[in-house]
Design a protein around this motif. Structure first.
Motif, mmCIF file in Angstrom:
data_model
loop_
_atom_site.group_PDB
_atom_site.id
_atom_site.type_symbol
_atom_site.label_atom_id
_atom_site.label_comp_id
_atom_site.label_asym_id
_atom_site.label_seq_id
_atom_site.Cartn_x
_atom_site.Cartn_y
_atom_site.Cartn_z
ATOM 1 N N GLN A 69 46.488 27.537 54.279
ATOM 2 C CA GLN A 69 46.112 28.503 55.107
ATOM 3 C C GLN A 69 46.492 29.964 54.359
ATOM 4 N N LEU A 70 47.862 29.908 53.994
ATOM 5 C CA LEU A 70 48.362 31.181 53.323
ATOM 6 C C LEU A 70 47.436 31.231 51.774
ATOM 7 N N GLN A 71 47.232 30.168 51.355
ATOM 8 C CA GLN A 71 46.616 30.125 49.953
ATOM 9 C C GLN A 71 45.104 30.630 50.370
ATOM 10 N N ARG A 72 44.401 30.287 51.322
ATOM 11 C CA ARG A 72 43.046 30.642 51.723
ATOM 12 C C ARG A 72 42.956 32.309 52.184
ATOM 13 N N HIS A 73 43.972 32.930 52.843
ATOM 14 C CA HIS A 73 44.267 34.232 53.321
ATOM 15 C C HIS A 73 44.435 34.872 51.982
ATOM 16 N N LEU A 74 45.274 34.453 51.046
ATOM 17 C CA LEU A 74 45.510 35.132 49.784
ATOM 18 C C LEU A 74 44.420 35.377 48.802
ATOM 19 N N THR A 75 43.645 34.280 48.648
ATOM 20 C CA THR A 75 42.173 34.253 48.032
ATOM 21 C C THR A 75 41.290 35.357 48.640
ATOM 22 N N ILE A 76 41.061 35.481 50.055
ATOM 23 C CA ILE A 76 40.455 36.254 50.456
ATOM 24 C C ILE A 76 40.997 37.756 50.336
ATOM 25 N N SER A 77 42.116 37.901 50.380
ATOM 26 C CA SER A 77 42.682 39.264 49.985
ATOM 27 C C SER A 77 42.571 39.543 48.529
ATOM 28 N N ASN A 78 42.747 38.611 47.807
ATOM 29 C CA ASN A 78 42.582 39.159 46.294
ATOM 30 C C ASN A 78 41.177 39.338 46.032
ATOM 31 N N GLU A 79 40.307 38.580 46.282
ATOM 32 C CA GLU A 79 38.942 38.787 46.356
ATOM 33 C C GLU A 79 38.319 39.992 46.969
ATOM 34 N N THR A 80 38.760 40.477 48.100
ATOM 35 C CA THR A 80 38.611 41.661 48.744
ATOM 36 C C THR A 80 38.842 42.924 48.035
ATOM 37 N N LEU A 81 40.222 42.865 47.496
ATOM 38 C CA LEU A 81 40.671 44.098 46.690
ATOM 39 C C LEU A 81 39.800 44.113 45.430
ATOM 40 N N ALA A 82 39.534 43.051 44.615
ATOM 41 C CA ALA A 82 38.861 43.104 43.375
ATOM 42 C C ALA A 82 37.585 43.716 43.476
ATOM 43 N N LEU A 83 36.800 43.185 44.675
ATOM 44 C CA LEU A 83 35.475 43.455 45.060
ATOM 45 C C LEU A 83 35.215 45.213 45.166
ATOM 46 N N PHE A 84 36.487 45.564 45.993
ATOM 47 C CA PHE A 84 36.466 46.799 46.453
ATOM 48 C C PHE A 84 36.737 47.964 45.098
ATOM 49 N N ILE A 85 37.596 47.415 44.280
ATOM 50 C CA ILE A 85 38.096 47.969 43.202
ATOM 51 C C ILE A 85 36.647 48.204 42.002
ATOM 52 N N ARG A 86 35.996 46.952 41.985
ATOM 53 C CA ARG A 86 34.838 47.151 41.252
ATOM 54 C C ARG A 86 33.812 48.036 41.604
ATOM 55 N N PHE A 87 33.497 48.114 42.890
ATOM 56 C CA PHE A 87 32.537 49.002 43.500
ATOM 57 C C PHE A 87 33.192 50.278 43.564
ATOM 58 N N TRP A 88 34.251 50.565 43.791
ATOM 59 C CA TRP A 88 34.853 52.052 43.655
ATOM 60 C C TRP A 88 34.680 52.610 42.361
ATOM 61 N N LEU A 89 35.179 51.769 41.241
ATOM 62 C CA LEU A 89 35.016 52.391 40.011
ATOM 63 C C LEU A 89 33.704 52.642 39.492
ATOM 64 N N THR A 90 32.616 51.554 39.839
ATOM 65 C CA THR A 90 31.308 51.536 39.530
ATOM 66 C C THR A 90 30.663 53.051 40.275
ATOM 67 N N ALA A 91 30.982 53.062 41.428
ATOM 68 C CA ALA A 91 30.487 53.857 42.504
ATOM 69 C C ALA A 91 30.984 55.489 42.258
#
Length: 146
Positions: A69-91
């Motif tokens: 469960q911790l691994q799943r939450h960590l994966t979600i957190s990492n992917e969320t942050l990565a997508l946000f950073i990519r979007f923010w840097l692009t937009a």
């Protein structure tokens, strides 16, 4: 019922173990001899190893599920942050130097509001990871399909 015959046995313990034994017996309000006798009986019992293995196995299973469960939450957190950073840097276009001070002030204000909102959510026990898992279409909450 007749009590079994008792045999006096003398042995030495380290001062640390002796102190732990005395403390335990005092807390449980039993004699040190009965604690030693119960421990030895449990240790020498033919099914003692099986009981210990079963208890350890249950504990390891529980820890494994918690780790998953911790691994799943960590994966979600990492992917969320990565997508946000990519979007923010692009937009987000770069700001001219004349707007930097105002943007930094607005950024501080928004960050303070963000931290306050985060604190309220965590105090209520609501987490973004739980929302994401709950909102995923066709997701059963974390079971591995493989």
């Amino acid at each position: 019922m007749k009590r079994p015959a008792r045999v006096k046995v003398t042995f030495r313990l380290s001062s640390e173990v002796s102190s732990q034994l005395a403390d335990y017996a005092r807390r449980k309000r039993v004699s040190q001899g009965s604690v030693v006798e119960a421990a030895l009986a449990s240790h020498l019992s033919p099914d003692g190893a099986d009981r210990l293995e079963a208890a350890l196995s249950r504990r390891l299973d529980r820890l494994s599920r918690q780790n998953d469960q911790l691994q799943r939450h960590l994966t979600i957190s990492n992917e969320t942050l990565a997508l946000f950073i990519r979007f923010w840097l692009t937009a987000t276009p770069p700001l001219p130097d004349s707007h930097q001070a105002a943007a930094q002030a607005k950024g501080r204000e928004r960050f303070e509001a963000f931290v306050e909102t985060l604190g309220r959510r965590l105090a209520k026990g609501r987490t973004f990871a739980d929302e994401v898992v709950r909102d995923l279409p066709g997701d059963d909450g974390g079971a591995d399909p493989a």
